[in-house]
Structures are given as structure tokens and as C-alpha cells.
Design a protein around this motif. Structure first.
Motif, PDB file in Angstrom:
ATOM      1  N   ALA A 127      15.649  -3.038  -2.260  1.00  8.34           N
ATOM      2  CA  ALA A 127      15.803  -2.992  -0.864  1.00  8.34           C
ATOM      3  C   ALA A 127      16.740  -3.906  -0.359  1.00  8.34           C
ATOM      4  CB  ALA A 127      14.401  -3.069  -0.144  1.00  8.34           C
ATOM      5  N   TYR A 128      16.821  -5.137  -1.023  1.00  6.56           N
ATOM      6  CA  TYR A 128      17.644  -6.156  -0.504  1.00  6.56           C
ATOM      7  C   TYR A 128      19.228  -5.692  -0.844  1.00  6.56           C
ATOM      8  CZ  TYR A 128      20.538 -10.338  -1.169  1.00  6.56           C
ATOM      9  OH  TYR A 128      21.568 -11.245  -0.984  1.00  6.56           O
ATOM     10  N   LYS A 129      19.280  -5.090  -1.946  1.00  5.15           N
ATOM     11  CA  LYS A 129      20.463  -4.683  -2.581  1.00  5.15           C
ATOM     12  C   LYS A 129      21.342  -3.758  -1.456  1.00  5.15           C
ATOM     13  CE  LYS A 129      20.984  -4.032  -7.003  1.00  5.15           C
ATOM     14  NZ  LYS A 129      20.679  -3.412  -8.396  1.00  5.15           N
ATOM     15  N   VAL A 130      20.433  -2.764  -1.271  1.00  2.00           N
ATOM     16  CA  VAL A 130      20.837  -1.586  -0.400  1.00  2.00           C
ATOM     17  C   VAL A 130      21.431  -2.014   1.086  1.00  2.00           C
ATOM     18  CG1 VAL A 130      20.261   0.488   0.898  1.00  2.00           C
ATOM     19  CG2 VAL A 130      19.586   0.180  -1.337  1.00  2.00           C
ATOM     20  N   HIS A 167      11.804   6.761  -1.921  1.00  2.00           N
ATOM     21  CA  HIS A 167      12.739   6.470  -1.041  1.00  2.00           C
ATOM     22  C   HIS A 167      13.997   5.849  -1.755  1.00  2.00           C
ATOM     23  CE1 HIS A 167      14.779   5.507   2.491  1.00  2.00           C
ATOM     24  NE2 HIS A 167      14.959   4.394   2.165  1.00  2.00           N
ATOM     25  N   TYR A 168      13.704   4.919  -2.836  1.00  2.00           N
ATOM     26  CA  TYR A 168      14.765   4.088  -3.285  1.00  2.00           C
ATOM     27  C   TYR A 168      15.118   4.642  -4.711  1.00  2.00           C
ATOM     28  CZ  TYR A 168      14.460   0.503   0.484  1.00  2.00           C
ATOM     29  OH  TYR A 168      14.435  -0.025   1.669  1.00  2.00           O
ATOM     30  N   GLY A 169      14.524   5.785  -5.290  1.00  2.39           N
ATOM     31  CA  GLY A 169      14.685   6.340  -6.413  1.00  2.39           C
ATOM     32  C   GLY A 169      14.152   5.658  -7.699  1.00  2.39           C
ATOM     33  N   SER A 176      11.676   4.366 -10.606  1.00  2.00           N
ATOM     34  CA  SER A 176      10.394   4.863 -11.298  1.00  2.00           C
ATOM     35  C   SER A 176       8.968   4.393 -11.071  1.00  2.00           C
ATOM     36  CB  SER A 176      10.657   4.547 -12.732  1.00  2.00           C
ATOM     37  OG  SER A 176      10.318   3.040 -13.013  1.00  2.00           O
ATOM     38  N   ARG A 177       8.072   5.164 -11.632  1.00  2.00           N
ATOM     39  CA  ARG A 177       6.689   4.739 -11.338  1.00  2.00           C
ATOM     40  C   ARG A 177       6.357   3.305 -11.596  1.00  2.00           C
ATOM     41  NH1 ARG A 177       3.355  10.084 -12.980  1.00  2.00           N
ATOM     42  NH2 ARG A 177       4.283  11.493 -11.418  1.00  2.00           N
ATOM     43  N   GLN A 178       7.284   2.853 -12.763  1.00  2.99           N
ATOM     44  CA  GLN A 178       6.793   1.507 -13.434  1.00  2.99           C
ATOM     45  C   GLN A 178       7.335   0.360 -12.359  1.00  2.99           C
ATOM     46  OE1 GLN A 178       7.916   4.147 -15.373  1.00  2.99           O
ATOM     47  NE2 GLN A 178       5.812   4.449 -15.731  1.00  2.99           N
ATOM     48  N   ALA A 179       8.333   0.772 -11.566  1.00  2.02           N
ATOM     49  CA  ALA A 179       8.873  -0.476 -10.894  1.00  2.02           C
ATOM     50  C   ALA A 179       7.798  -1.152 -10.114  1.00  2.02           C
ATOM     51  CB  ALA A 179       9.809   0.278  -9.808  1.00  2.02           C
ATOM     52  N   VAL A 221       0.989  -1.121  -0.065  1.00  2.00           N
ATOM     53  CA  VAL A 221      -0.020  -0.070  -0.072  1.00  2.00           C
ATOM     54  C   VAL A 221       0.944   1.316   0.037  1.00  2.00           C
ATOM     55  CG1 VAL A 221      -2.184  -1.274   1.122  1.00  2.00           C
ATOM     56  CG2 VAL A 221      -0.339  -0.221   2.755  1.00  2.00           C
ATOM     57  N   ASN A 222       2.005   1.027   0.324  1.00  2.00           N
ATOM     58  CA  ASN A 222       2.895   2.268   0.413  1.00  2.00           C
ATOM     59  C   ASN A 222       4.166   2.414  -0.515  1.00  2.00           C
ATOM     60  OD1 ASN A 222       4.350   0.160   1.683  1.00  2.00           O
ATOM     61  ND2 ASN A 222       5.334   1.502   2.862  1.00  2.00           N
ATOM     62  N   ILE A 223       3.637   1.684  -1.975  1.00  2.00           N
ATOM     63  CA  ILE A 223       4.501   1.501  -2.801  1.00  2.00           C
ATOM     64  C   ILE A 223       5.151   2.777  -3.399  1.00  2.00           C
ATOM     65  CG2 ILE A 223       3.085   1.043  -4.677  1.00  2.00           C
ATOM     66  CD1 ILE A 223       5.105  -1.108  -5.813  1.00  2.00           C
ATOM     67  N   SER A 224       4.188   3.699  -3.483  1.00  2.00           N
ATOM     68  CA  SER A 224       4.600   5.098  -4.086  1.00  2.00           C
ATOM     69  C   SER A 224       5.544   5.821  -3.353  1.00  2.00           C
ATOM     70  CB  SER A 224       3.538   6.026  -4.297  1.00  2.00           C
ATOM     71  OG  SER A 224       2.575   5.722  -5.088  1.00  2.00           O
ATOM     72  N   GLU A 225       5.717   5.391  -1.693  1.00  2.00           N
ATOM     73  CA  GLU A 225       6.529   6.230  -1.048  1.00  2.00           C
ATOM     74  C   GLU A 225       7.840   5.510  -1.160  1.00  2.00           C
ATOM     75  OE1 GLU A 225       7.184   5.810   3.876  1.00  2.00           O
ATOM     76  OE2 GLU A 225       5.221   6.256   3.220  1.00  2.00           O
ATOM     77  N   LEU A 226       7.666   4.292  -1.207  1.00  2.00           N
ATOM     78  CA  LEU A 226       8.815   3.419  -1.114  1.00  2.00           C
ATOM     79  C   LEU A 226       9.768   3.736  -2.334  1.00  2.00           C
ATOM     80  CD1 LEU A 226       7.759   0.278   0.291  1.00  2.00           C
ATOM     81  CD2 LEU A 226       9.330   1.679   1.323  1.00  2.00           C
TER      82      LEU A 226
END
Length: 203
Positions: free
Chosen positions: A110-113, A94-96, A98-101, A86-91
Motif C-alpha cells: 500500500a505504501y509503495k502504490v 485489491h493489491y493483487g 497472494s493469500r500468504q501475504a 479484519v479486512n485483509i482478504s479484501e485488501l
């Protein structure tokens, strides 16, 4: 979805280990037999054959609109994701991304970071994820397996031990039962488990 990994990558936890005598050993299959059975049931599935007979596969058959399934491969990291955030837009911001991600792409990032800033506990990756989800991620470069499920256990995810000791993960209880017999259980809600060479995926 279905993922099967040898013991060196996904060593099943002790509670899934039943004595290999009598009825408890009935119904367990090897990785090869599990793959063959799944292919017969879901011939349209996407398969990823990994090293040493390990594999991940995803079918969109019988997919519900509230729990979409996706799979992505990025930088030798394979991720199957079921559900929504539900918070995918915010995430994404946060991770820079695109909207298509997709959710699967976001989980890989997130795992790579966190991997690159190691050491971090596995649950650090999922602490900011809000929604109904389950995912299986495999980092082929480091032979690391990472599995997680939301806090409410909204998405069905089971794990079990195959006849050859491999770890089996699936959202389909029938698949787990055919592969593992009685050596299976629900993956704990709100849990994140990491496994790899010499590590046991214990949530």
C-alpha cells in the motif's frame, strides 16, 4: 518492537522536547545504549541495522495471541506490524497479493502504490485498513519513516526522544521510559506520521 532513528529521519515533535536540564534529562540514553539495553532484555530478537546507527528490532517474547507481531523487508522497505486487519482478504485482492501475504507485506505494498503516485498525505495509506494495529515502516531508499496506529488506539505505541535527540518508537512503555525518561508520550490513535530528510513526523 523498537525502532530508533536519528533526527534527520525522525525528528521528534516539539511536545516530546523537554529542557535538557535537571531531572528531565535523567534516564535518557543514546541510540547505542538503547540497542544494548534491548538486546539484554530480548536476546532472541531480530535486529535490522540501518545506516548511520539507526535500527529496527522485533521480539516475539510475551506476544499475545490477539496481537501477533510480524516484520518484513521488501525492496529496501522495512516494516514491523503488530495486530490484525479484519479486512485483509479484501485488501489482498485489491493489491493483487497472494493469500500468504501478511499484514506487514500488505502495508508495504500500500505504501509503495501511494509513494509512486505521490504526493499523497500519510493518512491515505491507512484509510482502508480496518482492525487493531500499529506499524513502523522505513523506506531505506528515500530515508522515509512512516508510522501509524488504528483509530481506537487498540495497540500500544509510544514515541519519545532519546538523549541524543533521536526518535524512539516502541510498543513497550518500559523500553520507552528507559530510553527517553520523561520525554515520551503515546502515539495518537488514528494518526499517521511521515518523516524523512528535513521533515518532522507530526500526525
Amino acid at each position: 518492537m523498537l525502532a530508533v532513528f536519528e533526527k534527520a529521519i525522525g525528528n521528534p515533535p516539539e511536545e516530546l522536547r523537554l529542557p535538557s536540564v535537571g531531572l528531565d534529562s535523567d534516564g535518557k540514553k543514546t541510540r547505542e545504549e538503547i540497542l544494548q539495553t534491548f538486546r539484554l532484555l530480548w536476546p532472541e530478537s531480530t535486529f535490522y541495522h540501518l545506516s548511520n546507527g539507526n535500527f529496527m528490532t522485533l521480539s516475539h517474547g510475551a506476544q499475545g495471541p490477539l496481537h501477533p507481531r510480524s516484520m518484513v523487508v521488501m525492496d529496501d522497505i522495512f516494516c514491523i506490524f503488530i495486530g490484525t486487519l479484519v479486512n485483509i482478504s479484501e485488501l489482498r485482492r485489491h493489491y493483487g497479493l497472494s493469500r500468504q501475504a501478511t499484514e506487514a507485506m500488505l502495508v508495504v505494498d500500500a505504501y509503495k502504490v501511494l509513494r509512486d503516485r505521490a504526493p499523497y498525505p500519510p493518512d491515505q495509506v491507512i484509510k482502508d485498513l480496518e482492525g487493531k494495529f500499529a506499524f513502523i515502516l522505513f523506506d531505506a531508499k528515500s530515508s522515509t519513516l512512516f508510522v501509524a496506529r488504528d483509530r481506537e488506539g487498540s495497540i500500544q505505541l509510544k514515541w519519545g526522544m532519546a538523549g541524543d535527540g533521536s526518535l524512539v518508537l516502541s510498543d513497550d512503555p518500559n523500553t520507552i521510559e528507559k530510553a527517553c525518561g520523561k520525554s515520551s508520550a503515546s502515539f495518537p490513535p488514528g494518526a499517521a506520521a511521515a518523516g524523512g530528510a528535513g521533515r518532522c513526523p507530526t500526525p
